[in-house]
Motif scaffolding. Structure first.
Motif, PDB file in Angstrom:
ATOM      1  N   LYS A   1       2.267   1.514   7.727  1.00  0.00           N
ATOM      2  CA  LYS A   1       2.587   2.910   7.381  1.00  0.00           C
ATOM      3  C   LYS A   1       2.366   3.129   5.893  1.00  0.00           C
ATOM      4  O   LYS A   1       2.821   2.343   5.060  1.00  0.00           O
ATOM      5  N   ARG A   2       1.692   4.223   5.556  1.00  0.00           N
ATOM      6  CA  ARG A   2       1.483   4.611   4.166  1.00  0.00           C
ATOM      7  C   ARG A   2       2.610   5.536   3.717  1.00  0.00           C
ATOM      8  O   ARG A   2       3.362   6.044   4.536  1.00  0.00           O
ATOM      9  N   ASN A   3       2.700   5.764   2.408  1.00  0.00           N
ATOM     10  CA  ASN A   3       3.760   6.623   1.864  1.00  0.00           C
ATOM     11  C   ASN A   3       3.734   8.035   2.422  1.00  0.00           C
ATOM     12  O   ASN A   3       4.764   8.694   2.470  1.00  0.00           O
ATOM     13  N   ASP A   4       2.540   8.521   2.826  1.00  0.00           N
ATOM     14  CA  ASP A   4       2.452   9.885   3.355  1.00  0.00           C
ATOM     15  C   ASP A   4       2.720   9.941   4.850  1.00  0.00           C
ATOM     16  O   ASP A   4       2.603  10.987   5.466  1.00  0.00           O
ATOM     17  N   GLY A   5       3.067   8.800   5.460  1.00  0.00           N
ATOM     18  CA  GLY A   5       3.372   8.761   6.884  1.00  0.00           C
ATOM     19  C   GLY A   5       2.180   8.448   7.764  1.00  0.00           C
ATOM     20  O   GLY A   5       2.338   8.232   8.960  1.00  0.00           O
ATOM     21  N   SER A   6       0.959   8.416   7.195  1.00  0.00           N
ATOM     22  CA  SER A   6      -0.218   8.090   8.000  1.00  0.00           C
ATOM     23  C   SER A   6      -0.220   6.597   8.317  1.00  0.00           C
ATOM     24  O   SER A   6       0.468   5.801   7.676  1.00  0.00           O
ATOM     25  N   THR A   7      -0.993   6.228   9.323  1.00  0.00           N
ATOM     26  CA  THR A   7      -1.045   4.850   9.795  1.00  0.00           C
ATOM     27  C   THR A   7      -2.384   4.243   9.401  1.00  0.00           C
ATOM     28  O   THR A   7      -3.431   4.660   9.885  1.00  0.00           O
ATOM     29  N   GLN A   8      -2.346   3.254   8.509  1.00  0.00           N
ATOM     30  CA  GLN A   8      -3.561   2.611   8.021  1.00  0.00           C
ATOM     31  C   GLN A   8      -3.846   1.356   8.830  1.00  0.00           C
ATOM     32  O   GLN A   8      -2.954   0.572   9.144  1.00  0.00           O
TER      33      GLN A   8
ATOM     34  N   LEU B   1      -6.666  -5.547   8.879  1.00  0.00           N
ATOM     35  CA  LEU B   1      -7.398  -6.641   9.518  1.00  0.00           C
ATOM     36  C   LEU B   1      -6.929  -7.932   8.871  1.00  0.00           C
ATOM     37  O   LEU B   1      -7.045  -8.094   7.647  1.00  0.00           O
ATOM     38  N   ALA B   2      -6.362  -8.814   9.678  1.00  0.00           N
ATOM     39  CA  ALA B   2      -5.756 -10.054   9.180  1.00  0.00           C
ATOM     40  C   ALA B   2      -4.738  -9.740   8.083  1.00  0.00           C
ATOM     41  O   ALA B   2      -4.593 -10.474   7.116  1.00  0.00           O
ATOM     42  N   GLY B   3      -4.051  -8.623   8.233  1.00  0.00           N
ATOM     43  CA  GLY B   3      -3.017  -8.205   7.289  1.00  0.00           C
ATOM     44  C   GLY B   3      -3.513  -7.351   6.140  1.00  0.00           C
ATOM     45  O   GLY B   3      -2.715  -6.719   5.454  1.00  0.00           O
ATOM     46  N   TRP B   4      -4.829  -7.308   5.892  1.00  0.00           N
ATOM     47  CA  TRP B   4      -5.379  -6.547   4.764  1.00  0.00           C
ATOM     48  C   TRP B   4      -5.602  -5.087   5.136  1.00  0.00           C
ATOM     49  O   TRP B   4      -6.309  -4.798   6.107  1.00  0.00           O
ATOM     50  N   PRO B   5      -5.036  -4.140   4.375  1.00  0.00           N
ATOM     51  CA  PRO B   5      -5.330  -2.721   4.610  1.00  0.00           C
ATOM     52  C   PRO B   5      -6.824  -2.454   4.409  1.00  0.00           C
ATOM     53  O   PRO B   5      -7.445  -3.024   3.510  1.00  0.00           O
ATOM     54  N   LEU B   6      -7.388  -1.600   5.249  1.00  0.00           N
ATOM     55  CA  LEU B   6      -8.821  -1.285   5.193  1.00  0.00           C
ATOM     56  C   LEU B   6      -9.067   0.102   4.624  1.00  0.00           C
ATOM     57  O   LEU B   6      -8.275   1.029   4.846  1.00  0.00           O
TER      58      LEU B   6
ATOM     59  N   ASN C   1       0.060 -10.855   3.261  1.00  0.00           N
ATOM     60  CA  ASN C   1       1.233 -11.538   3.782  1.00  0.00           C
ATOM     61  C   ASN C   1       2.347 -11.551   2.741  1.00  0.00           C
ATOM     62  O   ASN C   1       2.379 -12.453   1.914  1.00  0.00           O
ATOM     63  N   PRO C   2       3.205 -10.547   2.737  1.00  0.00           N
ATOM     64  CA  PRO C   2       3.254  -9.423   3.669  1.00  0.00           C
ATOM     65  C   PRO C   2       2.209  -8.361   3.318  1.00  0.00           C
ATOM     66  O   PRO C   2       1.724  -8.299   2.186  1.00  0.00           O
ATOM     67  N   THR C   3       1.907  -7.524   4.299  1.00  0.00           N
ATOM     68  CA  THR C   3       0.948  -6.446   4.075  1.00  0.00           C
ATOM     69  C   THR C   3       1.522  -5.465   3.064  1.00  0.00           C
ATOM     70  O   THR C   3       2.660  -5.016   3.199  1.00  0.00           O
ATOM     71  N   LYS C   4       0.728  -5.179   2.015  1.00  0.00           N
ATOM     72  CA  LYS C   4       1.148  -4.234   0.980  1.00  0.00           C
ATOM     73  C   LYS C   4      -0.029  -3.329   0.639  1.00  0.00           C
ATOM     74  O   LYS C   4      -1.149  -3.793   0.450  1.00  0.00           O
ATOM     75  N   VAL C   5       0.227  -2.028   0.563  1.00  0.00           N
ATOM     76  CA  VAL C   5      -0.781  -1.039   0.192  1.00  0.00           C
ATOM     77  C   VAL C   5      -0.547  -0.637  -1.249  1.00  0.00           C
ATOM     78  O   VAL C   5       0.571  -0.297  -1.630  1.00  0.00           O
ATOM     79  N   SER C   6      -1.611  -0.668  -2.063  1.00  0.00           N
ATOM     80  CA  SER C   6      -1.500  -0.301  -3.477  1.00  0.00           C
ATOM     81  C   SER C   6      -2.326   0.917  -3.855  1.00  0.00           C
ATOM     82  O   SER C   6      -2.217   1.392  -4.971  1.00  0.00           O
ATOM     83  N   CYS C   7      -3.181   1.409  -2.979  1.00  0.00           N
ATOM     84  CA  CYS C   7      -4.110   2.493  -3.311  1.00  0.00           C
ATOM     85  C   CYS C   7      -3.583   3.830  -2.815  1.00  0.00           C
ATOM     86  O   CYS C   7      -3.634   4.127  -1.612  1.00  0.00           O
TER      87      CYS C   7
END
Length: 197
Positions: free
Chosen positions: A128-135, A138-143, A89-95
């Motif tokens: 949305k990931r940096n490469d355009g794919s859709t991750q 669940l409850a805001g956490w990227p899986l 919250n907010p959803t953030k992808v780090s990997c």
């Protein structure tokens, strides 16, 4: 004879470089401190894109894993994880980059196409990931999946680097250690991150 030794030397050097690159990836930590400013675009790594798209799923379900309890799995029964360097919250992808090669994102081609069994569908979304794919989130956490889980219901990624956790149907992380009797010991870099950033 000299030429053969020369080629063998190149092969050994190549193997050493590959081993060092994988060692830099560590046990699977995906970032150092979770700073999103240190992420790199996955377009620079063909293997990262292949890993991320190779984990596409259209279903989230649950499984009961000894010593962990009920965990979320993809449609093929592989355990899904969340990463402490991400946020909900907010959803953030780090990997990304090297991290994503070891921890491929659980992706889908369409948010509406993800079905659930044993999981509240209202908790499921995408980012949305940096490469355009859709991750899938669940409850805001990227899986994510763990590349070393080569069989369904294997939780080898549980607790890796103290930052990767199997996820419950509510999106909470499971902090119970996985059984160590059958799981391979994950390599770590000693920095707590080691995801290749």
């Amino acid at each position: 004879m000299v030429a053969i030794r020369h080629v063998t030397g190149y092969a050994a050097t190549g193997a050493a470089v590959l081993a060092l690159a994988l060692a830099g990836c560590g046990g699977g930590g995906g970032g150092s401190g979770g700073s999103s400013s240190k992420t790199s675009t996955p377009q620079n790594s063909g293997s990262t894109q292949k890993a991320a798209t190779g984990s596409a799923t259209s279903m989230l379900t649950t499984a009961n894993i000894a010593k962990l309890g009920t965990v979320v799995t993809d449609g093929k029964g592989y355990v899904l994880y969340r990463f402490d360097a991400d946020s909900a919250n907010p959803t953030k992808v780090s990997c990304y980059s090297t991290c994503a090669a070891l921890w491929p994102a659980a992706t889908t081609t369409n948010q509406g196409s993800v079905t659930t069994k044993g999981i509240d569908k209202s908790l499921v979304s995408t980012v949305k990931r940096n490469d355009g794919s859709t991750q899938i989130t669940l409850a805001g956490w990227p899986l994510y999946r763990y590349a070393k889980d080569d069989e369904p219901k294997e939780p080898y990624g549980q607790g890796v680097d103290g930052t990767w956790w199997a996820v419950t149907p509510s999106g909470a992380k499971i902090t119970t250690p996985a059984s160590t009797s059958s799981a391979p010991a994950p390599a770590t870099t000693g920095t707590g991150g080691g995801g290749g950033y």
